[in-house]
Scaffold this active site. Sequence first.
Site, PDB file in Angstrom:
ATOM      1  N   ARG A  48       0.827  -1.217   0.000  1.00 42.05           N
ATOM      2  CA  ARG A  48       0.000   0.000   0.000  1.00 42.05           C
ATOM      3  C   ARG A  48       0.861   1.267   0.000  1.00 42.05           C
ATOM      4  O   ARG A  48       0.429   2.296  -0.511  1.00 42.05           O
ATOM      5  CB  ARG A  48      -0.936   0.001   1.214  1.00 42.05           C
ATOM      6  CG  ARG A  48      -2.133  -0.914   1.000  1.00 42.05           C
ATOM      7  CD  ARG A  48      -3.031  -0.946   2.202  1.00 42.05           C
ATOM      8  NE  ARG A  48      -4.327  -1.512   1.864  1.00 42.05           N
ATOM      9  CZ  ARG A  48      -5.265  -1.794   2.758  1.00 42.05           C
ATOM     10  NH1 ARG A  48      -5.056  -1.567   4.040  1.00 42.05           N
ATOM     11  NH2 ARG A  48      -6.420  -2.295   2.377  1.00 42.05           N
ATOM     12  N   LYS A 209     -14.191 -11.324  10.628  1.00 35.78           N
ATOM     13  CA  LYS A 209     -15.539 -11.162  11.164  1.00 35.78           C
ATOM     14  C   LYS A 209     -16.593 -11.026  10.093  1.00 35.78           C
ATOM     15  O   LYS A 209     -16.374 -10.428   9.061  1.00 35.78           O
ATOM     16  CB  LYS A 209     -15.581  -9.940  12.070  1.00 35.78           C
ATOM     17  CG  LYS A 209     -14.795 -10.158  13.331  1.00 35.78           C
ATOM     18  CD  LYS A 209     -14.977  -9.005  14.264  1.00 35.78           C
ATOM     19  CE  LYS A 209     -14.288  -9.290  15.587  1.00 35.78           C
ATOM     20  NZ  LYS A 209     -14.306  -8.112  16.438  1.00 35.78           N
ATOM     21  N   GLY A 362      -5.950  -5.544   2.556  1.00 36.53           N
ATOM     22  CA  GLY A 362      -4.613  -5.471   3.126  1.00 36.53           C
ATOM     23  C   GLY A 362      -4.012  -6.840   3.392  1.00 36.53           C
ATOM     24  O   GLY A 362      -2.880  -7.137   2.980  1.00 36.53           O
ATOM     25  N   GLY A 386     -12.821  -3.975   1.651  1.00 41.93           N
ATOM     26  CA  GLY A 386     -14.222  -3.556   1.726  1.00 41.93           C
ATOM     27  C   GLY A 386     -14.558  -2.544   0.640  1.00 41.93           C
ATOM     28  O   GLY A 386     -15.608  -2.630  -0.001  1.00 41.93           O
TER      29      GLY A 386
HETATM   30  P1  ADP Z   1      -8.362  -8.104   4.232  1.00 41.25           P
HETATM   31  O1  ADP Z   1      -7.403  -7.238   4.998  1.00 41.25           O
HETATM   32  O2  ADP Z   1      -7.697  -8.808   3.094  1.00 41.25           O
HETATM   33  O3  ADP Z   1      -9.602  -7.356   3.818  1.00 41.25           O
HETATM   34  P2  ADP Z   1      -9.568  -9.083   6.639  1.00 41.25           P
HETATM   35  O4  ADP Z   1      -8.954  -7.947   7.370  1.00 41.25           O
HETATM   36  O5  ADP Z   1     -11.016  -9.106   6.452  1.00 41.25           O
HETATM   37  O6  ADP Z   1      -8.841  -9.262   5.221  1.00 41.25           O
HETATM   38  O7  ADP Z   1      -9.219 -10.439   7.402  1.00 41.25           O
HETATM   39  C1  ADP Z   1      -7.927 -10.820   7.738  1.00 41.25           C
HETATM   40  C2  ADP Z   1      -7.855 -11.389   9.116  1.00 41.25           C
HETATM   41  O8  ADP Z   1      -8.757 -12.463   9.304  1.00 41.25           O
HETATM   42  C3  ADP Z   1      -6.459 -11.953   9.392  1.00 41.25           C
HETATM   43  O9  ADP Z   1      -5.879 -11.244  10.457  1.00 41.25           O
HETATM   44  C4  ADP Z   1      -6.730 -13.409   9.749  1.00 41.25           C
HETATM   45  O10 ADP Z   1      -5.911 -13.894  10.777  1.00 41.25           O
HETATM   46  C5  ADP Z   1      -8.175 -13.369  10.210  1.00 41.25           C
HETATM   47  N1  ADP Z   1      -8.805 -14.701  10.150  1.00 41.25           N
HETATM   48  C6  ADP Z   1      -8.926 -15.492   9.086  1.00 41.25           C
HETATM   49  N2  ADP Z   1      -9.496 -16.677   9.427  1.00 41.25           N
HETATM   50  C7  ADP Z   1      -9.761 -16.619  10.750  1.00 41.25           C
HETATM   51  C8  ADP Z   1     -10.337 -17.544  11.680  1.00 41.25           C
HETATM   52  N3  ADP Z   1     -10.751 -18.761  11.316  1.00 41.25           N
HETATM   53  N4  ADP Z   1     -10.437 -17.132  12.969  1.00 41.25           N
HETATM   54  C9  ADP Z   1     -10.020 -15.902  13.342  1.00 41.25           C
HETATM   55  N5  ADP Z   1      -9.467 -15.003  12.506  1.00 41.25           N
HETATM   56  C10 ADP Z   1      -9.327 -15.345  11.219  1.00 41.25           C
HETATM   57 MG    MG Z   2      -7.383  -6.587   7.038  1.00 42.43          MG
END
Ligand code: ADP
Ligand code: MG
Length: 407
Positions: A48, A209, A362, A386
């Site tokens: 980023r 989440k 991210g 998002g």
């Molecule tokens: P991005 O940044 O790509 O949009 P998110 O921020 O939504 O992705 O999600 C990433 C996070 O989700 C990571 O920190 C990862 O550890 C967590 N995660 C993935 N699977 C699980 C799980 N089964 N339980 C808890 N946390 C999880």
């Molecule tokens: Mg994230």
Amino acid sequence: MNFINFQPPHSPLQTLKDASVSGKRVLLRVDYNVPHCPETRNITDSARIHASIPTIAYLLDHGAKVIVLSHLGRPKGKIKSHLRLEKVAKELEKILKKPVKKLDDCIGPEVEKKVKSMKRGDILVLENVRFYPEEEANHPEFVKKLARLGDIFVSDSFGTVHREHASTAGISKYLPSYAGLLLEKEMKALSPLLGNPERPFLLVVGGAKIDTKIGILKSFLHKVDAFLIGGGLANTFLAAQGFNIGASLCQKDKIDMAREMMLEANKAGEKIILPTDVVVTDVIASNSKTLDMPIEDVEGALKIVDIGKITARRYRHLIEKSKTVVWNGPMGLYEYAPFQNGTREVASAIRDTKGITIAGGGDTLDALKRFNIPENSITHISTGGGAMLEFLEGKTLPGIEVLKKIM
Ligand code: ADP
Ligand code: MG
């Protein structure tokens, strides 16, 4: 339609080309919400930061004084020392090969004094804007204090354009505002998917989440052929189906919502595909022992930390067969080596898919880098998670609305 050569109609936004920046104080909102190592807190992926360089270089080359605004993590309106932007400013300095000053605040007389003493071609990074609760509240007084620091505003934070915060949308009320080069590039690359993407069209969603993603998932109900779900998100869906998910991360208050969405998806003929086997552990650490088991067998203190091997293989197969794939969110706690397999499989399936592939977020970008997925094997890598999904939904995004030209 050839996706790569697609030229969108003339951008309705005010862009850098419309701005005169020479000698001006330019408030530049970027998205330096970069992933960190949970143990050392070092930046694990600076994609980023790199993505913001074309705009910064343009501004510096054109004699602007660049004042960088960003958030990092979720400090929830309080000063959190591990979420200060020191490491980010250091990384920026390394990439630019030029001194980057970092201030300990983002508003106030001290900051104003420092900004006043800037010369053309200077760059400074302000402190994490989310240390103030007024940032997310888009509080008018806070907006004014930020706006006072600049002559013009440039928005290059694609990752936050879906937020109506002080530094993403508020400032435009007071300053002439322009889209940066990254924002323009993201919109150009994603716009072709707003029409009729080639089918099968899959949306692969993981992450921690469900609450941050369920609205977006719902809005894709009539657009996609299937959703492949992983990550913590899958747990709430599995619980909604009546499975015991042990001690896994789950948002109990969202179970009804997940159930409703599954019913709606059924009616729309779309499939919400969930893991049938999962990786579980009882402690989350880099040296955890894990088991791969059918979802029916999860119980007690077990935590679901990744999709299982069979599920990962099935997801790979479905991804490779599709013509359009959009991916956001890791399939498991990919930061820890024992829980990486599902995310690695999805990342490499996307690399190997011949159709149009879009990945964003991210942590998703961080995962692509960790698993050495070459950038040119994916049609478009978006800095937004998002924001990318909301853009693809066709929603009007507050951070983009404020940049539109008045016709
Ligand atoms: P991005 O940044 O790509 O949009 P998110 O921020 O939504 O992705 O999600 C990433 C996070 O989700 C990571 O920190 C990862 O550890 C967590 N995660 C993935 N699977 C699980 C799980 N089964 N339980 C808890 N946390 C999880
Ligand atoms: Mg994230």
